[in-house]
Design a protein around this motif. Structure first.
Motif, PDB file in Angstrom:
ATOM      1  N   THR A 131      53.046 -27.508   4.665  1.00  0.00           N
ATOM      2  CA  THR A 131      51.619 -27.639   5.037  1.00  0.00           C
ATOM      3  C   THR A 131      51.205 -29.061   4.866  1.00  0.00           C
ATOM      4  OG1 THR A 131      51.193 -25.257   5.475  1.00  0.00           O
ATOM      5  CG2 THR A 131      49.323 -26.705   5.566  1.00  0.00           C
ATOM      6  N   ALA A 132      51.342 -29.325   3.501  1.00  0.00           N
ATOM      7  CA  ALA A 132      50.725 -30.388   3.250  1.00  0.00           C
ATOM      8  C   ALA A 132      51.440 -31.821   3.540  1.00  0.00           C
ATOM      9  CB  ALA A 132      50.624 -30.594   1.409  1.00  0.00           C
ATOM     10  N   ARG A 133      52.823 -31.623   3.489  1.00  0.00           N
ATOM     11  CA  ARG A 133      53.978 -32.364   3.986  1.00  0.00           C
ATOM     12  C   ARG A 133      53.495 -32.620   5.655  1.00  0.00           C
ATOM     13  NH1 ARG A 133      59.270 -34.250   3.571  1.00  0.00           N
ATOM     14  NH2 ARG A 133      59.853 -35.307   5.521  1.00  0.00           N
ATOM     15  N   ALA A 134      53.484 -31.587   6.627  1.00  0.00           N
ATOM     16  CA  ALA A 134      53.000 -31.844   7.679  1.00  0.00           C
ATOM     17  C   ALA A 134      51.673 -32.608   7.802  1.00  0.00           C
ATOM     18  CB  ALA A 134      52.661 -30.460   8.264  1.00  0.00           C
ATOM     19  N   LEU A 135      50.643 -32.689   7.348  1.00  0.00           N
ATOM     20  CA  LEU A 135      49.298 -33.280   7.197  1.00  0.00           C
ATOM     21  C   LEU A 135      49.533 -34.900   6.935  1.00  0.00           C
ATOM     22  CD1 LEU A 135      46.935 -30.683   5.558  1.00  0.00           C
ATOM     23  CD2 LEU A 135      47.234 -31.047   7.913  1.00  0.00           C
ATOM     24  N   ILE A 136      50.263 -35.140   6.040  1.00  0.00           N
ATOM     25  CA  ILE A 136      50.573 -36.287   5.675  1.00  0.00           C
ATOM     26  C   ILE A 136      51.317 -37.094   6.744  1.00  0.00           C
ATOM     27  CG2 ILE A 136      52.334 -37.827   4.230  1.00  0.00           C
ATOM     28  CD1 ILE A 136      49.936 -37.067   2.853  1.00  0.00           C
ATOM     29  N   ASP A 137      52.628 -36.241   7.371  1.00  0.00           N
ATOM     30  CA  ASP A 137      53.230 -37.014   8.430  1.00  0.00           C
ATOM     31  C   ASP A 137      52.431 -37.021   9.690  1.00  0.00           C
ATOM     32  OD1 ASP A 137      55.417 -36.555   6.921  1.00  0.00           O
ATOM     33  OD2 ASP A 137      56.465 -35.036   7.699  1.00  0.00           O
ATOM     34  N   GLN A 138      51.473 -36.223   9.834  1.00  0.00           N
ATOM     35  CA  GLN A 138      50.464 -36.337  11.209  1.00  0.00           C
ATOM     36  C   GLN A 138      49.633 -37.354  10.683  1.00  0.00           C
ATOM     37  OE1 GLN A 138      48.789 -32.464  11.271  1.00  0.00           O
ATOM     38  NE2 GLN A 138      50.789 -31.476  11.619  1.00  0.00           N
ATOM     39  N   GLY A 139      49.503 -38.101   9.917  1.00  0.00           N
ATOM     40  CA  GLY A 139      48.445 -39.192   9.457  1.00  0.00           C
ATOM     41  C   GLY A 139      47.211 -38.750   9.249  1.00  0.00           C
ATOM     42  N   ARG A 140      46.955 -37.416   8.832  1.00  0.00           N
ATOM     43  CA  ARG A 140      45.467 -36.932   8.643  1.00  0.00           C
ATOM     44  C   ARG A 140      44.563 -37.734   7.635  1.00  0.00           C
ATOM     45  NH1 ARG A 140      44.714 -31.508  10.286  1.00  0.00           N
ATOM     46  NH2 ARG A 140      42.814 -31.971   9.219  1.00  0.00           N
ATOM     47  N   ILE A 141      45.445 -38.219   6.778  1.00  0.00           N
ATOM     48  CA  ILE A 141      44.734 -38.928   5.681  1.00  0.00           C
ATOM     49  C   ILE A 141      44.828 -40.796   5.818  1.00  0.00           C
ATOM     50  CG2 ILE A 141      44.562 -37.033   4.056  1.00  0.00           C
ATOM     51  CD1 ILE A 141      46.421 -38.206   2.251  1.00  0.00           C
ATOM     52  N   GLY A 142      45.671 -40.835   6.747  1.00  0.00           N
ATOM     53  CA  GLY A 142      46.115 -42.060   7.080  1.00  0.00           C
ATOM     54  C   GLY A 142      47.051 -42.677   5.915  1.00  0.00           C
ATOM     55  N   GLN A 143      47.225 -43.925   5.841  1.00  0.00           N
ATOM     56  CA  GLN A 143      48.389 -44.302   4.945  1.00  0.00           C
ATOM     57  C   GLN A 143      47.964 -43.709   3.250  1.00  0.00           C
ATOM     58  OE1 GLN A 143      51.303 -45.606   5.533  1.00  0.00           O
ATOM     59  NE2 GLN A 143      51.749 -46.013   3.275  1.00  0.00           N
ATOM     60  N   PRO A 144      48.918 -43.076   2.585  1.00  0.00           N
ATOM     61  CA  PRO A 144      48.621 -42.848   1.247  1.00  0.00           C
ATOM     62  C   PRO A 144      48.716 -43.992   0.581  1.00  0.00           C
ATOM     63  CG  PRO A 144      50.207 -41.482   2.483  1.00  0.00           C
ATOM     64  CD  PRO A 144      50.136 -42.483   3.308  1.00  0.00           C
ATOM     65  N   THR A 145      47.808 -44.122  -0.416  1.00  0.00           N
ATOM     66  CA  THR A 145      47.840 -45.382  -1.288  1.00  0.00           C
ATOM     67  C   THR A 145      47.702 -45.297  -2.643  1.00  0.00           C
ATOM     68  OG1 THR A 145      45.419 -45.402  -1.229  1.00  0.00           O
ATOM     69  CG2 THR A 145      46.496 -46.748   0.438  1.00  0.00           C
ATOM     70  N   ALA A 146      47.376 -43.865  -3.318  1.00  0.00           N
ATOM     71  CA  ALA A 146      47.488 -43.427  -4.478  1.00  0.00           C
ATOM     72  C   ALA A 146      47.355 -41.940  -4.491  1.00  0.00           C
ATOM     73  CB  ALA A 146      46.192 -44.184  -5.188  1.00  0.00           C
ATOM     74  N   GLY A 147      47.379 -41.506  -5.775  1.00  0.00           N
ATOM     75  CA  GLY A 147      47.295 -40.016  -6.167  1.00  0.00           C
ATOM     76  C   GLY A 147      47.376 -39.699  -7.690  1.00  0.00           C
ATOM     77  N   THR A 148      47.260 -38.347  -8.076  1.00  0.00           N
ATOM     78  CA  THR A 148      47.374 -38.027  -9.358  1.00  0.00           C
ATOM     79  C   THR A 148      48.462 -36.657  -9.165  1.00  0.00           C
ATOM     80  OG1 THR A 148      45.416 -36.481  -8.812  1.00  0.00           O
ATOM     81  CG2 THR A 148      44.993 -38.706  -9.721  1.00  0.00           C
ATOM     82  N   ALA A 149      48.951 -36.633 -10.391  1.00  0.00           N
ATOM     83  CA  ALA A 149      49.884 -35.326 -10.643  1.00  0.00           C
ATOM     84  C   ALA A 149      49.648 -34.882 -11.998  1.00  0.00           C
ATOM     85  CB  ALA A 149      51.290 -35.592 -10.563  1.00  0.00           C
ATOM     86  N   MET A 150      48.894 -33.758 -12.249  1.00  0.00           N
ATOM     87  CA  MET A 150      48.127 -33.470 -13.531  1.00  0.00           C
ATOM     88  C   MET A 150      49.020 -32.123 -14.075  1.00  0.00           C
ATOM     89  SD  MET A 150      46.296 -35.612 -14.631  1.00  0.00           S
ATOM     90  CE  MET A 150      45.607 -37.293 -13.699  1.00  0.00           C
ATOM     91  N   LEU A 151      49.569 -31.851 -15.153  1.00  0.00           N
ATOM     92  CA  LEU A 151      49.976 -30.676 -15.859  1.00  0.00           C
ATOM     93  C   LEU A 151      49.552 -30.976 -17.347  1.00  0.00           C
ATOM     94  CD1 LEU A 151      52.454 -29.764 -17.714  1.00  0.00           C
ATOM     95  CD2 LEU A 151      51.587 -28.009 -15.802  1.00  0.00           C
ATOM     96  N   MET A 152      48.552 -30.063 -17.597  1.00  0.00           N
ATOM     97  CA  MET A 152      48.232 -30.281 -18.967  1.00  0.00           C
ATOM     98  C   MET A 152      47.785 -28.747 -19.565  1.00  0.00           C
ATOM     99  SD  MET A 152      45.583 -33.765 -18.932  1.00  0.00           S
ATOM    100  CE  MET A 152      44.691 -33.217 -17.596  1.00  0.00           C
ATOM    101  N   LEU A 153      48.401 -28.588 -20.720  1.00  0.00           N
ATOM    102  CA  LEU A 153      48.548 -27.269 -21.116  1.00  0.00           C
ATOM    103  C   LEU A 153      48.140 -27.333 -22.771  1.00  0.00           C
ATOM    104  CD1 LEU A 153      51.756 -25.752 -19.351  1.00  0.00           C
ATOM    105  CD2 LEU A 153      49.201 -25.276 -18.740  1.00  0.00           C
ATOM    106  N   ALA A 154      47.976 -25.964 -23.283  1.00  0.00           N
ATOM    107  CA  ALA A 154      47.881 -26.251 -24.792  1.00  0.00           C
ATOM    108  C   ALA A 154      49.026 -26.210 -25.465  1.00  0.00           C
ATOM    109  CB  ALA A 154      46.972 -25.292 -25.088  1.00  0.00           C
ATOM    110  N   GLY A 155      50.226 -25.735 -24.683  1.00  0.00           N
ATOM    111  CA  GLY A 155      51.401 -25.590 -25.524  1.00  0.00           C
ATOM    112  C   GLY A 155      51.956 -23.955 -25.323  1.00  0.00           C
ATOM    113  N   HIS A 156      53.349 -24.010 -25.244  1.00  0.00           N
ATOM    114  CA  HIS A 156      53.848 -22.670 -24.686  1.00  0.00           C
ATOM    115  C   HIS A 156      53.986 -21.623 -25.877  1.00  0.00           C
ATOM    116  CE1 HIS A 156      54.630 -24.238 -20.969  1.00  0.00           C
ATOM    117  NE2 HIS A 156      55.960 -24.465 -20.989  1.00  0.00           N
ATOM    118  N   GLU A 157      53.619 -22.210 -27.219  1.00  0.00           N
ATOM    119  CA  GLU A 157      53.758 -21.347 -28.415  1.00  0.00           C
ATOM    120  C   GLU A 157      52.685 -20.354 -28.401  1.00  0.00           C
ATOM    121  OE1 GLU A 157      51.201 -24.606 -29.635  1.00  0.00           O
ATOM    122  OE2 GLU A 157      52.867 -24.481 -28.596  1.00  0.00           O
TER     123      GLU A 157
END
Length: 368
Positions: A131-157
């Motif tokens: 669904t997110a891919r379709a929104l990008i391809d439809q131009g719903r947010i215009g040209q993507p210029t930036a973003g964030t990808a955040m995976l932050m945990l305390a640790g698997h132990e």
């Protein structure tokens, strides 16, 4: 189509969901399981009414078309190369191999043999991410210029009774969870051109909190906080942070910022979740694609099976997985030498799935 025969090598925890989900996809049929630990294979065979055998015997079987490689990452290349040498297609759990050099060996062997190479994660094929891919391809947010990808945990132990691997070479937050986040962004934006990063190790040991080894410490040999920037070939700059040093935070997993709006994308380790968009006002977008209401691991494997029969490219492919592995290795290399690292590999954006549909249905937009 008649289902292609699947043989699983590696009967650890992740094998259960593949065995359970295989029934959802008419493109595949699990015909045998194997593990170096015979008792592990026999247990899975009893639970799911399939045959247990040895890895060598499984690879040699005529009714196995695709070897599903669920071994530990350090064994991915060895098992994959053996399967390819026996004329089998290979689909692997992430990462594609323990090192980029081994991944190149796998890709080269598959290409020379005319066989398919696939790799998890396939969560980017889930209803939320399509669904997110379709929104990008439809131009719903215009040209993507930036973003964030955040995976932050305390640790698997904190929850894993044997977390040693996560703190050894080949582990750490980047290699453990980075494939989900980077793959999701490549699906949305295309390939990465250059990266830069800094990394740190907060502690030299971790203390196991649960299970029979509770109180025991394990050494930490890898960075446990990696912060970087991925420059995509499209020009978009995406900040990425993967950490086992954070108790709590309020960042969303994935966000994209465009010339006309903002897209908030759910956890890339899941197929479902809420997609939100700002294009003048904030709103939740209804999911427009199938496979967005549960855990559909094996979707990428089923897509590869269908693609073999139909003669089209599969989506969770070796080139994509190799590219993601190079991005991760480059992020660590940048943190060590203090320079931006160009990415030498590339890959196509995977073809989007068609909107609508139902569980097990797999079709590209071009097929409609």
């Amino acid at each position: 189509m008649s289902p292609l025969g699947i043989g699983i090598i590696g009967c650890g925890v992740i094998s259960e969901i593949y065995l359970k989900n295989a029934a959802l996809f008419p493109q595949i049929e699990i015909r045998a399981v194997a593990d170096l630990r015979a008792e592990a294979a026999e247990a899975r065979a009893r639970d799911f009414d399939v045959e247990a055998t040895t890895p060598e015997a499984l690879i040699a079987r005529d009714d196995i078309d695709i070897v599903l490689n669920l071994t530990i990452p350090a064994a991915h290349a060895e098992v994959g190369l053996a399967a390819i040498a026996a004329g089998k297609h290979v689909f692997s759990e992430k990462p594609l191999a323990g090192t980029l050099a081994e991944a190149h060996d796998l890709a080269r062997a598959a290409e020379e043999a005319g066989l398919r190479l696939g790799c998890a994660p396939d969560t980017f094929l889930g209803g939320a991410h399509q669904t997110a891919r379709a929104l990008i391809d439809q131009g719903r947010i215009g040209q993507p210029t930036a973003g964030t990808a955040m995976l932050m945990l305390a640790g698997h132990e904190a929850w894993h009774p044997n977390p040693d691997f996560y703190y050894q070479p080949g582990g750490g937050p980047l290699f453990d969870m980075g494939p989900y986040y980077i793959t999701a962004m490549v699906n949305l934006l295309g390939p990465v051109a250059r990266v830069s990063a800094l990394a740190a190790r907060g502690r030299d040991t971790r203390t196991i909190a649960t299970g029979p080894r509770a109180g025991e410490t394990v050494p930490v040999e890898v960075p446990t906080h990696v912060a970087g920037v991925m420059e995509f070939a499209s020009g978009a700059l995406v900040q990425i942070a993967t950490s086992f040093e954070v108790k709590k935070h309020r960042h969303t997993p994935l966000e994209l910022y465009g010339t006309e709006g903002t897209l908030v994308i759910p956890d890339p380790n899941r197929f479902d979740g809420d997609v939100e968009i700002f294009d003048g006002e904030w709103r939740s977008e209804p999911l427009t694609h199938a496979h967005g209401d549960g855990n559909y691991r094996a979707l990428g494997l089923a897509d590869m099976a269908a693609s073999i029969v139909e003669g089209r490219p599969h989506r969770a492919n070796g080139a994509l997985a190799l590219h993601v592995l190079e991005v991760m290795e480059a992020l660590l290399a940048s943190s060590e030498n203090g320079t931006a690292i160009p990415i030498t590999s590339t890959c196509d954006r995977p073809a989007p799935l068609a909107p609508g549909g139902e569980t097990g249905r797999i079709a590209s937009m071009e097929a409609l």
